[in-house]
Design a protein around this motif. Structure first.
Motif, PDB file in Angstrom:
ATOM      1  N   ASP A 183      11.243 -48.984   8.493  1.00 33.17           N
ATOM      2  CA  ASP A 183      12.299 -48.508   8.105  1.00 33.17           C
ATOM      3  C   ASP A 183      12.546 -49.271   6.977  1.00 33.17           C
ATOM      4  O   ASP A 183      12.896 -50.474   6.728  1.00 33.17           O
ATOM      5  CB  ASP A 183      13.425 -48.788   9.132  1.00 33.17           C
ATOM      6  CG  ASP A 183      14.617 -48.057   8.759  1.00 33.17           C
ATOM      7  OD1 ASP A 183      14.937 -47.424   7.690  1.00 33.17           O
ATOM      8  OD2 ASP A 183      15.787 -48.235   9.713  1.00 33.17           O
ATOM      9  N   ILE A 184      12.283 -48.579   5.616  1.00 33.19           N
ATOM     10  CA  ILE A 184      12.704 -49.189   4.641  1.00 33.19           C
ATOM     11  C   ILE A 184      13.943 -49.273   3.617  1.00 33.19           C
ATOM     12  O   ILE A 184      14.249 -49.768   2.662  1.00 33.19           O
ATOM     13  CB  ILE A 184      11.634 -48.600   3.235  1.00 33.19           C
ATOM     14  CG1 ILE A 184      12.056 -47.113   3.064  1.00 33.19           C
ATOM     15  CG2 ILE A 184      10.043 -48.798   3.848  1.00 33.19           C
ATOM     16  CD1 ILE A 184      11.459 -46.731   1.713  1.00 33.19           C
ATOM     17  N   HIS A 185      14.820 -48.498   4.459  1.00 36.87           N
ATOM     18  CA  HIS A 185      16.307 -48.952   3.998  1.00 36.87           C
ATOM     19  C   HIS A 185      17.181 -48.723   5.041  1.00 36.87           C
ATOM     20  O   HIS A 185      17.561 -48.164   5.839  1.00 36.87           O
ATOM     21  CB  HIS A 185      16.420 -47.365   3.564  1.00 36.87           C
ATOM     22  CG  HIS A 185      17.866 -47.013   2.668  1.00 36.87           C
ATOM     23  ND1 HIS A 185      17.959 -45.798   2.036  1.00 36.87           N
ATOM     24  CD2 HIS A 185      19.018 -47.799   2.670  1.00 36.87           C
ATOM     25  CE1 HIS A 185      19.385 -45.958   1.315  1.00 36.87           C
ATOM     26  NE2 HIS A 185      19.908 -47.031   1.883  1.00 36.87           N
ATOM     27  N   THR A 186      17.601 -50.364   4.895  1.00 34.26           N
ATOM     28  CA  THR A 186      18.670 -50.501   5.986  1.00 34.26           C
ATOM     29  C   THR A 186      19.790 -51.641   5.213  1.00 34.26           C
ATOM     30  O   THR A 186      19.530 -52.273   4.296  1.00 34.26           O
ATOM     31  CB  THR A 186      18.067 -51.274   7.346  1.00 34.26           C
ATOM     32  OG1 THR A 186      17.788 -52.659   6.882  1.00 34.26           O
ATOM     33  CG2 THR A 186      16.995 -50.590   7.699  1.00 34.26           C
ATOM     34  N   HIS A 187      21.092 -51.655   6.072  1.00 33.16           N
ATOM     35  CA  HIS A 187      21.811 -52.663   5.818  1.00 33.16           C
ATOM     36  C   HIS A 187      22.158 -53.796   6.588  1.00 33.16           C
ATOM     37  O   HIS A 187      23.309 -53.930   7.197  1.00 33.16           O
ATOM     38  CB  HIS A 187      23.168 -51.949   5.365  1.00 33.16           C
ATOM     39  CG  HIS A 187      23.029 -51.044   3.943  1.00 33.16           C
ATOM     40  ND1 HIS A 187      23.446 -51.389   2.756  1.00 33.16           N
ATOM     41  CD2 HIS A 187      22.397 -49.427   4.040  1.00 33.16           C
ATOM     42  CE1 HIS A 187      23.051 -50.053   1.901  1.00 33.16           C
ATOM     43  NE2 HIS A 187      22.551 -49.200   2.740  1.00 33.16           N
ATOM     44  N   ILE A 188      21.091 -54.393   7.012  1.00 33.06           N
ATOM     45  CA  ILE A 188      21.183 -55.470   8.217  1.00 33.06           C
ATOM     46  C   ILE A 188      21.493 -56.813   7.767  1.00 33.06           C
ATOM     47  O   ILE A 188      21.783 -57.614   8.571  1.00 33.06           O
ATOM     48  CB  ILE A 188      19.950 -55.497   8.996  1.00 33.06           C
ATOM     49  CG1 ILE A 188      18.764 -55.639   7.889  1.00 33.06           C
ATOM     50  CG2 ILE A 188      19.579 -54.279   9.779  1.00 33.06           C
ATOM     51  CD1 ILE A 188      17.336 -56.090   8.588  1.00 33.06           C
ATOM     52  N   ASN A 243      17.628 -39.370   4.558  1.00 29.68           N
ATOM     53  CA  ASN A 243      18.005 -40.271   5.570  1.00 29.68           C
ATOM     54  C   ASN A 243      17.548 -39.465   7.012  1.00 29.68           C
ATOM     55  O   ASN A 243      17.671 -38.188   7.015  1.00 29.68           O
ATOM     56  CB  ASN A 243      19.316 -40.477   5.519  1.00 29.68           C
ATOM     57  CG  ASN A 243      19.642 -41.566   4.682  1.00 29.68           C
ATOM     58  OD1 ASN A 243      18.665 -42.213   4.300  1.00 29.68           O
ATOM     59  ND2 ASN A 243      21.135 -41.560   4.490  1.00 29.68           N
ATOM     60  N   ALA A 244      17.199 -40.150   8.007  1.00 28.74           N
ATOM     61  CA  ALA A 244      17.101 -39.906   9.321  1.00 28.74           C
ATOM     62  C   ALA A 244      18.326 -38.914  10.004  1.00 28.74           C
ATOM     63  O   ALA A 244      18.074 -37.781  10.431  1.00 28.74           O
ATOM     64  CB  ALA A 244      16.635 -40.700  10.250  1.00 28.74           C
ATOM     65  N   ALA A 276      14.022 -42.894   6.207  1.00 31.05           N
ATOM     66  CA  ALA A 276      14.592 -44.095   6.623  1.00 31.05           C
ATOM     67  C   ALA A 276      16.023 -43.936   7.353  1.00 31.05           C
ATOM     68  O   ALA A 276      16.402 -43.075   7.312  1.00 31.05           O
ATOM     69  CB  ALA A 276      14.711 -44.876   5.456  1.00 31.05           C
ATOM     70  N   THR A 277      16.511 -44.855   7.840  1.00 29.63           N
ATOM     71  CA  THR A 277      17.602 -44.680   8.742  1.00 29.63           C
ATOM     72  C   THR A 277      18.993 -45.011   7.788  1.00 29.63           C
ATOM     73  O   THR A 277      19.987 -44.438   7.891  1.00 29.63           O
ATOM     74  CB  THR A 277      17.933 -45.769   9.855  1.00 29.63           C
ATOM     75  OG1 THR A 277      17.904 -47.082   9.222  1.00 29.63           O
ATOM     76  CG2 THR A 277      16.746 -45.512  11.175  1.00 29.63           C
ATOM     77  N   ASP A 278      18.714 -45.795   6.796  1.00 33.55           N
ATOM     78  CA  ASP A 278      20.053 -46.066   5.999  1.00 33.55           C
ATOM     79  C   ASP A 278      21.165 -46.729   6.885  1.00 33.55           C
ATOM     80  O   ASP A 278      22.177 -46.390   6.864  1.00 33.55           O
ATOM     81  CB  ASP A 278      20.574 -45.045   5.055  1.00 33.55           C
ATOM     82  CG  ASP A 278      21.509 -45.374   4.075  1.00 33.55           C
ATOM     83  OD1 ASP A 278      21.611 -46.593   4.050  1.00 33.55           O
ATOM     84  OD2 ASP A 278      22.195 -44.685   3.400  1.00 33.55           O
ATOM     85  N   PHE A 297      15.929 -44.376  15.021  1.00 34.30           N
ATOM     86  CA  PHE A 297      14.990 -43.308  14.711  1.00 34.30           C
ATOM     87  C   PHE A 297      14.794 -42.360  15.733  1.00 34.30           C
ATOM     88  O   PHE A 297      13.953 -41.511  15.560  1.00 34.30           O
ATOM     89  CB  PHE A 297      13.605 -44.186  14.205  1.00 34.30           C
ATOM     90  CG  PHE A 297      13.447 -44.315  12.692  1.00 34.30           C
ATOM     91  CD1 PHE A 297      13.642 -43.508  11.802  1.00 34.30           C
ATOM     92  CD2 PHE A 297      12.682 -45.510  12.179  1.00 34.30           C
ATOM     93  CE1 PHE A 297      13.502 -43.666  10.489  1.00 34.30           C
ATOM     94  CE2 PHE A 297      12.631 -45.745  10.967  1.00 34.30           C
ATOM     95  CZ  PHE A 297      12.941 -44.747  10.090  1.00 34.30           C
ATOM     96  N   GLN A 298      15.216 -42.995  16.956  1.00 37.35           N
ATOM     97  CA  GLN A 298      14.620 -42.152  18.112  1.00 37.35           C
ATOM     98  C   GLN A 298      14.737 -40.570  17.908  1.00 37.35           C
ATOM     99  O   GLN A 298      13.575 -39.971  18.049  1.00 37.35           O
ATOM    100  CB  GLN A 298      15.418 -42.598  19.436  1.00 37.35           C
ATOM    101  CG  GLN A 298      14.729 -42.194  20.600  1.00 37.35           C
ATOM    102  CD  GLN A 298      13.525 -43.094  21.029  1.00 37.35           C
ATOM    103  OE1 GLN A 298      13.406 -44.389  20.843  1.00 37.35           O
ATOM    104  NE2 GLN A 298      12.600 -42.475  21.446  1.00 37.35           N
ATOM    105  N   SER A 299      15.947 -40.096  18.007  1.00 35.02           N
ATOM    106  CA  SER A 299      15.963 -38.559  18.155  1.00 35.02           C
ATOM    107  C   SER A 299      15.389 -37.932  17.117  1.00 35.02           C
ATOM    108  O   SER A 299      14.733 -36.839  17.273  1.00 35.02           O
ATOM    109  CB  SER A 299      17.653 -38.042  18.035  1.00 35.02           C
ATOM    110  OG  SER A 299      18.156 -38.489  17.059  1.00 35.02           O
ATOM    111  N   VAL A 300      15.289 -38.409  15.722  1.00 30.66           N
ATOM    112  CA  VAL A 300      14.691 -37.734  14.824  1.00 30.66           C
ATOM    113  C   VAL A 300      13.034 -37.895  14.966  1.00 30.66           C
ATOM    114  O   VAL A 300      12.433 -37.030  14.514  1.00 30.66           O
ATOM    115  CB  VAL A 300      15.121 -38.250  13.211  1.00 30.66           C
ATOM    116  CG1 VAL A 300      14.193 -38.087  12.390  1.00 30.66           C
ATOM    117  CG2 VAL A 300      16.078 -37.603  12.949  1.00 30.66           C
TER     118      VAL A 300
END
Ligand SMILES: [Fe+2]
Length: 254
Positions: free
Chosen positions: A5-10, A172-173, A201-203, A214-217
């Protein structure tokens, strides 16, 4: 499946993403449970709202997060299986374009790939000028959630020109899953059908609001598309970005 996942706000406490280390821990659990094993922390930078303009300060905060997470590895062993990297979601402000020339920007894991977002209502001509500037500065723009811009929604095929110039298209997923409105979903699907999608990515922002899931996508796309395509969007291309290598396009792999 080891999704990337290359796009997250963690990174906690820096933007509208994770607000605390506890938030980050829950988000890592959600990501792990959905098959993700590598994540890039891409906080908002150059957006007036959050005032994150100093990449050295952000790097310190990221290193502090890694140290904090170390102390949880015994209690939460799955954290040992998660590799975290630093990047940023760079808002294309005048200040960003100026900083770009000085090389003081956070790319994805130190590669030449730079995650860039623009104002949602920007005309296509201006999106083009910004991305050409990024390319001229010798970076490869990864256009963040490309399906969410009004100009792209009007005609997704317009992105072909920028993609041919070398821009990378990130979707976005949640948009593909229909969780962020019908316009985003329609545009994301069109980009996919036209072969203009490079990375999903999930963002992911927070544990409940826009979780990094990511699961459902992954399952839905797997039922409707060749496995090679799904792996290219969620594993291979993200991995090539992290190792600063050229991406696989659909045409090349056919
Ligand atoms: Fe984002």
């Amino acid at each position: 499946m080891n999704l990337i996942d290359i796009h997250t706000h963690i990174l906690p406490g820096v933007d509208d993403g994770a607000q605390s280390l506890e938030n980050t821990l829950v988000m890592l659990r959600i990501a792990y449970d959905s098959g993700t094993r590598r994540m890039v922390a891409t906080l908002h930078m150059f957006l007036d709202l959050f005032n994150n303009n100093d990449f050295l300060e952000i790097r310190d905060r990221f290193e502090a997060l890694i140290r904090d997470l170390d102390s949880y590895k015994e209690k939460q062993p799955h954290i040992k299986e998660m590799d975290l990297y630093l990047g940023a979601e760079n808002y294309a402000s005048p200040e960003f374009l100026e900083t770009l020339g000085q090389g003081c920007v956070l790319t994805l894991n130190g590669s030449r790939y730079l995650l860039v977002e623009v104002s949602p209502a920007l005309p296509m001509s201006q999106i083009g000028v910004i991305m050409e500037n990024v390319l001229l500065a010798d970076y490869t723009p990864v256009i963040a959630h490309v399906e969410r811009y009004a100009a792209v929604q009007q005609d997704p095929t317009q992105m072909e020109r920028l993609r041919n110039l070398g821009c990378v298209m990130q979707v976005n997923a949640r948009s593909l899953a229909g969780a962020s409105g019908s316009q985003n979903k329609t545009c994301a699907e069109r980009l996919l059908q036209e072969g203009l999608l490079d990375v999903i990515a999930t963002d992911g922002h927070q544990p409940r609001w826009r979780p990094p899931d990511f699961q459902s996508v992954f399952q839905t796309l797997g039922q409707e598309n060749p496995k090679d395509d799904v792996m290219r969007w969620m594993v291979t291309n993200p991995r090539l970005i992290l190792s600063n290598e050229p991406l696989n396009s659909a045409k090349e792999s056919e």
